[in-house]
Design a protein around this motif. Structure first.
Motif, PDB file in Angstrom:
ATOM      1  N   TYR A   1       0.826  -1.208   0.000  1.00  0.00           N
ATOM      2  CA  TYR A   1       0.000   0.000   0.000  1.00  0.00           C
ATOM      3  C   TYR A   1       0.859   1.256   0.000  1.00  0.00           C
ATOM      4  O   TYR A   1       0.529   2.264  -0.656  1.00  0.00           O
ATOM      5  N   TYR A  14       1.991  -1.181  -5.730  1.00  0.00           N
ATOM      6  CA  TYR A  14       2.537  -2.524  -5.927  1.00  0.00           C
ATOM      7  C   TYR A  14       3.448  -2.653  -7.154  1.00  0.00           C
ATOM      8  O   TYR A  14       4.507  -3.275  -7.082  1.00  0.00           O
ATOM      9  N   CYS A  51      -1.500 -11.993  -0.335  1.00  0.00           N
ATOM     10  CA  CYS A  51      -1.938 -12.318  -1.687  1.00  0.00           C
ATOM     11  C   CYS A  51      -1.808 -13.795  -2.042  1.00  0.00           C
ATOM     12  O   CYS A  51      -2.600 -14.623  -1.616  1.00  0.00           O
ATOM     13  N   CYS A  99      -2.789  -7.801  -4.016  1.00  0.00           N
ATOM     14  CA  CYS A  99      -2.825  -7.069  -5.286  1.00  0.00           C
ATOM     15  C   CYS A  99      -3.236  -8.078  -6.348  1.00  0.00           C
ATOM     16  O   CYS A  99      -2.397  -8.843  -6.831  1.00  0.00           O
ATOM     17  N   ASN A 101      -7.750  -5.637  -1.249  1.00  0.00           N
ATOM     18  CA  ASN A 101      -7.162  -5.508  -2.582  1.00  0.00           C
ATOM     19  C   ASN A 101      -7.126  -4.042  -3.009  1.00  0.00           C
ATOM     20  O   ASN A 101      -7.872  -3.204  -2.503  1.00  0.00           O
ATOM     21  N   HIS A 102      -6.272  -3.763  -3.980  1.00  0.00           N
ATOM     22  CA  HIS A 102      -6.289  -2.472  -4.660  1.00  0.00           C
ATOM     23  C   HIS A 102      -7.455  -2.429  -5.647  1.00  0.00           C
ATOM     24  O   HIS A 102      -7.994  -3.465  -6.049  1.00  0.00           O
ATOM     25  N   TYR A 152      -6.490  -3.658 -11.266  1.00  0.00           N
ATOM     26  CA  TYR A 152      -6.841  -4.499 -10.122  1.00  0.00           C
ATOM     27  C   TYR A 152      -8.344  -4.737 -10.071  1.00  0.00           C
ATOM     28  O   TYR A 152      -9.135  -3.898 -10.511  1.00  0.00           O
ATOM     29  N   ARG A 192       0.024 -10.213 -10.493  1.00  0.00           N
ATOM     30  CA  ARG A 192       0.154  -9.422  -9.286  1.00  0.00           C
ATOM     31  C   ARG A 192       1.591  -9.449  -8.807  1.00  0.00           C
ATOM     32  O   ARG A 192       2.358 -10.268  -9.211  1.00  0.00           O
TER      33      ARG A 192
END
Length: 287
Positions: A43, A47, A143, A168, A196-197, A206, A287
């Protein structure tokens, strides 16, 4: 304990702007009664770092961590956020858990690195990491980790009530935040939180779908595939006593039969060479 999970599009490569957003989100989460605010994978800087990774990385006790500690203490809320961690010459994909008093509670380094780009940028972590917050035992994952049932089962066996998974995730992997996340919660009788983004960074987009899932495998809160969201939910294991009584997977295990699952030399089924080549081309997008 009330948990707040943030989904959104950060300011790419701008740690100060993302820390300012963390400050605002912490204030909002506290107003909604949350005692822990969870933010996505890496964050702090975004990413999709590529060759910017080295300059964005900083120690676990670096300037950003000190500012996060100030935010946590100022608002009286614990924070969990992802960042690129520098430790000597090594860089890790990490998450830091900071207590409401501003003191660090845990730092976790992603164990399962996905694809050639993550493996180029980061060293893999080597340890399970857990922490206690407000009477709950929290297991940490990032993730791709959640896609390994052995990893999540081990955290559950170590006593996790909640597993926090900053992430991500990009198209086309829609089944991970839905089917897989719900299955992990159900089969281990735990809470799973997935942050998640949304939006895009460079060529990556994303898929959102952040969630808080209960031990019964059902969504408590779920964000959409686009836009910003702050999910807030009560994490109360006692409320799921009936579900845990009905689904006795942990008690009915027969681990003596499962040795091959964890054996380092276990046989795996490989994709055909042409399929592996196609997969490798797509890995940078994942990701």
């Amino acid at each position: 304990m009330k948990l707040a999970v943030y989904q959104g599009t950060g300011d790419f490569l701008d740690k100060m702007a993302n820390l300012a957003r963390m400050d605002r989100l912490a204030a909002t989460a506290v107003r909604q009664g949350a005692s822990l605010l969870m933010l996505p994978e890496i964050y702090l800087s975004g990413y999709n770092l590529g060759d910017d990774c080295a300059r964005m990385a900083e120690p676990a006790d670096g300037a950003s961590a000190r500012e996060a500690a100030r935010i946590a203490k100022h608002h009286g809320i614990a924070l969990l956020y992802g960042y690129a961690e520098r430790d000597g010459d090594a860089i890790y994909n990490s998450i830091l858990l900071v207590g409401a008093d501003g003191k660090p509670l845990a730092n976790y380094r992603k164990v399962h690195l996905f694809g050639p780009e993550e493996k180029r940028l980061f060293e893999p972590g080597k340890d399970y990491v857990m922490a206690t917050l407000n009477g709950l035992t929290i297991g940490l994952a990032i993730c791709y980790d959640v896609e390994f049932p052995e990893f999540i089962r081990t955290l559950a066996l170590k006593g996790a009530d909640l597993i926090a998974v900053p992430t991500c995730l990009t198209p086309p992997y829609w089944e991970i935040p839905t089917s897989i996340l719900r299955a992990r919660a159900y089969e281990n009788q735990i809470f799973l939180a997935y942050a998640n983004h949304s939006g895009a960074e460079r060529e990556l987009s994303y898929i959102g779908m952040s969630a808080i899932v209960g031990p019964d495998g059902k969504d408590i809160q779920r964000a959409g595939s686009e836009g910003e969201a702050l999910l807030v939910a009560e994490i109360d294991p006692a409320a799921y006593a009936e579900s845990r009584a009905l689904n006795t997977y942990l008690a009915d295990r027969r681990p003596a039969l499962y040795g091959a699952v964890a054996a380092a030399g276990a046989t795996t089924t490989q994709s055909p060479p042409q399929k592996r080549t196609a997969i490798a081309r797509r890995q940078r997008r994942r990701r």
